[in-house]
Enzyme design. Structure first.
Site, PDB file in Angstrom:
ATOM      1  CB  SER B 117     -97.768  41.464 -41.023  1.00 19.63           C
ATOM      2  OG  SER B 117     -98.321  40.546 -42.361  1.00 19.63           O
ATOM      3  CB  CYS B 118     -94.529  46.381 -42.828  1.00 19.23           C
ATOM      4  SG  CYS B 118     -92.846  45.157 -42.488  1.00 19.23           S
TER       5      CYS B 118
END
Lengths: 279, 279
Positions: B117-118
């Site tokens: 989820s970066c």
């Protein structure tokens, strides 16, 4: 004319210490985006610590399954982006691949996007997670438990930058006698592993059938996947692996060690390689 | 019929302890891929710890800039993938967005791929890294330094899972009096932050103008970017931020605190919000 990006930056900060506040200079682990371009197409942007960028790009291409051999890389070089040569100088690696092994870059873009160089990023379907071409690592490799215990200290001793910022992860390869082959650092664990594997690829040292990969952080699925892509038989860490990392290691026959601390460690997979009769 | 994925898995391991080896049961932090699908198109696959998946998906959509408001989400639900309902049950979140705010999913796929989820993952050009729509956080928020010092202990006390595996990151929101609003855990730092922000979005608590975001790991660029997208004025960590995180916090006017340990911390940006006259 911008300076080459560095792995550590100096900056002015405020330090609050038991009610007293003062200015001081502090070192920060550098983080910059790196664009990897294959042919004319951008493949991925990775947030990484500058340094050893060619190794990072080479390792990324291998551990993401885009290439299998050194000779598929025709050229690999740092380049300047057209849009802003000052800002992006040193933040672009351009790769030319052998046309015969050249993948469909649009498909690559869809399937192999990544951040911090993590392996399954951007796989646009869950069903493709387990479908990589994976080779089983060397079944004959053996490692003395006493040697395993020494590895974290050897890793720390080699981390010059780590002591200055507290902000970098490390990955390193050791042989079964404990001799270090290579150590790389990065703000991203996956990048440190890709830099190590990329170095090995460029030095024609693959597969890494006779080496232990030691990583400073947690062992997640992608770390194990990258190790398998490079033929590493043993992965060690001072911390805990994830459930999926353990599952992958067991299915692929890789030895996975965690919680390497003082006189203790945990073997999560491939216990047969931990033996005093190391060759 | 598969069980719902859990945040912790139990497995058999070998423990080597000063020359003695024995079997034991050990808890592992669970890691599974989660596919987020928008309409009929897969948007991203995120490696995450199962649990609070709807919040993770909602937070991801917001912090990646795909949506700005709760009411743009028409429906958000867990679903089963067609290919293998047993394996993937619980690993797919399907989202329907308001057609008026529906982005071009192919463009989304190209630009917003992610792992753990970066934030800037898969941005296929370096030039787009700094181009997000970013709002400046609340300039009037103030936080007492003595309160800041208490936050790591408050975070640890709330991490039931952390103590069992050593493998999970945490993110939590506290108000200026130190009251916890929400805490979430994940094997990925970015996911823990997205779960917290996604919860706030679904509860109509955005922007988070009066809260501190505390994270258990390093503060990189994407963590700060996510905090800014949610309107958080202060981000704290027990560890070191990256150079780019500091740069972004300074440019956007966010307060960034690092090395929160015992009676000491470092203010990397926005020092004006650290004040004994907290409201």
């Amino acid at each position: 004319m911008a300076l080459k990006p560095r792995s550590v930056n100096l900056t002015q900060v405020f330090e609050w210490n038991d009610g007293n506040i003062g200015r001081k200079e502090d070192y920060l682990a550098a983080e910059e985006p790196l664009e990897i371009r294959v042919g004319d197409s951008p493949l991925s942007v990775i947030m990484r610590t500058p340094g050893h960028d060619l190794e990072l790009a080479a390792g990324f291409l291998l551990t993401e399954g885009l290439i299998e051999r050194r000779d598929q890389i025709i050229s690999l070089k740092e380049a300047a982006a057209e849009s802003d040569a000052n800002v992006n100088r040193g933040n672009l690696v351009a790769v030319q691949l052998d046309p015969q092994s050249m993948p469909d870059t649009e498909k690559m873009r869809r399937n192999f996007f990544a951040a911090s160089s993590c392996g399954i990023c951007g796989k646009a379907s869950i069903d493709s997670v387990r479908s990589r071409t994976l080779r089983a690592p060397n079944p004959d490799f053996r490692l003395d438990p006493e040697l395993l215990l020494r590895l974290p200290a050897l890793l720390r001793e080699s981390q010059a930058v780590f002591g200055r910022t507290g902000g970098l992860h490390a990955a390193a390869l050791f042989d079964s006698a404990g001799n270090p082959l290579i150590l790389r650092e990065d703000i991203g664990r996956h990048n440190a592993v890709d830099k190590v594997i990329g170095w090995a690829l460029l030095e024609n040292r693959l597969p890494l059938s006779d080496f232990v990969l030691l990583v400073s952080g947690r062992g997640g699925f992608e770390i194990i996947q990258k190790a398998i892509m490079a033929g590493v038989p043993v992965v060690g860490s001072v911390s805990a692996p994830s459930s999926l990392a353990v599952q992958l290691a067991r299915e692929m026959g890789l030895t996975l060690i965690g919680f390497l601390r003082e006189r203790r460690f945990v073997i999560y997979a491939g216990e047969e390689r931990v033996s005093k009769n190391s060759s």
